[in-house]
Design an enzyme around this catalytic site. Structure first.
Site, PDB file in Angstrom:
ATOM      1  N   SER A 114      22.590  29.696  31.407  1.00  0.00           N
ATOM      2  CA  SER A 114      21.234  30.228  31.493  1.00  0.00           C
ATOM      3  C   SER A 114      21.171  31.583  30.782  1.00  0.00           C
ATOM      4  CB  SER A 114      20.799  30.321  32.957  1.00  0.00           C
ATOM      5  OG  SER A 114      19.432  30.624  33.079  1.00  0.00           O
ATOM      6  N   ASP A 139      17.107  19.219  33.266  1.00  0.00           N
ATOM      7  CA  ASP A 139      16.746  20.637  33.181  1.00  0.00           C
ATOM      8  C   ASP A 139      15.455  20.765  32.388  1.00  0.00           C
ATOM      9  OD1 ASP A 139      16.518  23.358  32.840  1.00  0.00           O
ATOM     10  OD2 ASP A 139      18.534  23.648  32.019  1.00  0.00           O
ATOM     11  N   HIS A 187      17.819  22.713  36.333  1.00  0.00           N
ATOM     12  CA  HIS A 187      18.471  23.851  35.685  1.00  0.00           C
ATOM     13  C   HIS A 187      19.716  24.295  36.453  1.00  0.00           C
ATOM     14  CE1 HIS A 187      18.842  27.227  33.024  1.00  0.00           C
ATOM     15  NE2 HIS A 187      18.692  28.107  34.000  1.00  0.00           N
TER      16      HIS A 187
END
Length: 379
Positions: A158, A323, A356
């Protein structure tokens, strides 16, 4: 308490360290940090050649506490403990792993809640906005102090993956491998919108006081709760949320009111309440801005391939099918730009249901890819 965890491949009990820097740090914003302290942890042993160091960059609400646990709090386990440790995909029997709490954080490094030496009071609203590039420069300064001129790998998921990518651009000769997991080359308008709603929840909380709430002895807890609830929705996939909660009612029937009725409501409120007790609101504002600002292609007329041309590292890029915040398509943009430059890049798209948050999960396929890649580095 330590032995069972070590038997499971944990690095065991760990101790955070602090490194003080008195050399001024010019920031991308034009501001200058006169001095600052960075909290970090290390696992494994740095070899004689100092060539086996791996830097782990953290995402929005994580920290330097990447693996292991604390002697005085065995339940406080590192946020990536399932990936990092003896015999794990990032094997601390082979690698010297470093986790850092970024500048502006709230887990030990200098941040908005720290004392501003110029005033003797918390920085508060006066703490400058920091960027991914600023963090990478701080990482490099800490590496210099540790005698590490080149990392075997820089790893992140991320926002951490954005730092890993930026490392290859800012210091191309100082990183041999970059693991870019669940990332995007820049935020979409939708993602910037989510961040802005979260920031508005915080800044419009009556207890925010323009960012100087420390002086009032309060915390903008309501704003933080809403920001975390909103963020958590975006970290999970619809399928994961449906499987975990569905439309289950806490008491089996409608109450025709506005208190908690559905299990998903209870979960989100719990997450929001917990987050508001330990995370600093000013830090949250600055980290989400760093996310918004990240766009290496901006200086190249929007051409990502041109932005990545100077990188020298090998790359492993990983995405997850469910995601929707940083979709596989965004990772493929990075892969294409790297391939356009003839860079050495491996790509894995993992069929995982977690959204995610999949980059934090103990998924055998995902971990298998990381393990194979890291084994190739080690050998």
């Amino acid at each position: 308490m330590g032995a069972p965890r070590e038997a499971d491949g944990s690095v065991g009990a760990v101790t955070p360290q602090d490194m003080q820097f008195d050399e001024p740090l010019p920031l991308v914003s034009g501001a200058v940090m006169p001095s600052y302290s960075i909290r970090y942890e290390t696992y494994g042993t740095l070899n004689a050649e100092r060539s086996n160091a791996v830097l782990v960059c953290h995402a929005l609400n994580a920290s330097h506490h990447v693996a292991g646990w604390y002697e005085d709090d065995p339940k406080d386990i590192g946020w990536w403990d399932n990936l990092i440790g003896p015999g794990k995909p990032v094997d601390t029997d082979r690698f010297f792993v470093i986790g850092i709490n970024n500048l502006g954080g709230c887990h030990g490094s200098t941040g908005p809640a720290s004392i501003n030496p110029a005033t003797g009071k918390p920085w508060g609203a006066d703490f400058p906005v920091v960027t991914v590039d600023d963090w990478v420069q701080v990482h490099a300064r800490l590496a210099d102090r540790l005698g590490i001129r080149q990392f075997a790998a820089v790893v992140g998921g991320s926002l951490g993956a954005m730092q890993s990518l930026q490392w290859t651009l800012r210091f191309p000769d100082r990183v041999r491998n970059s693991l870019v997991i669940a990332a995007a080359p820049k935020l979409s308008a939708q993602n910037i919108a989510f961040n802005e709603v979260a920031r508005q929840a915080i800044t419009t909380d009556p207890d925010f006081h323009g960012g100087n709430y420390y002086a009032h002895g309060v915390v903008p807890r309501r704003g933080l709760r809403i920001a975390r609830m909103l963020g958590h929705i975006t970290y999970l996939s619809d399928d994961a949320m449906a499987e975990k909660f569905g439309r289950e009612l806490r008491e089996g029937e409608f109450k025709f009111g506005f208190d908690v009725e559905f299990e998903i409501e209870s979960y989100l409120r719990y997450q929001g309440d917990k987050f508001s007790t330990y995370f600093d609101a000013n830090t949250y504002l600055r980290i989400t801005k760093a996310l918004d600002y990240f766009d290496p292609a901006m200086a190249h007329g929007g051409n990502l391939a041109a932005a990545l041309a100077g990188a020298k590292a090998r790359f492993l890029v990983i995405s997850f099918t469910s995601d929707w915040r940083f979709s596989p398509g965004r990772s493929r943009e990075i892969v294409k730009a790297l391939l356009d430059n003839g860079h050495d890049v491996s790509y894995a798209e993992i069929d995982a249901p977690h959204g995610h948050d999949a980059f934090l999960m103990d998924d055998p396929r995902y971990h298998g890819v990381v393990r194979a890649y890291m084994n190739n580095i080690a050998t």
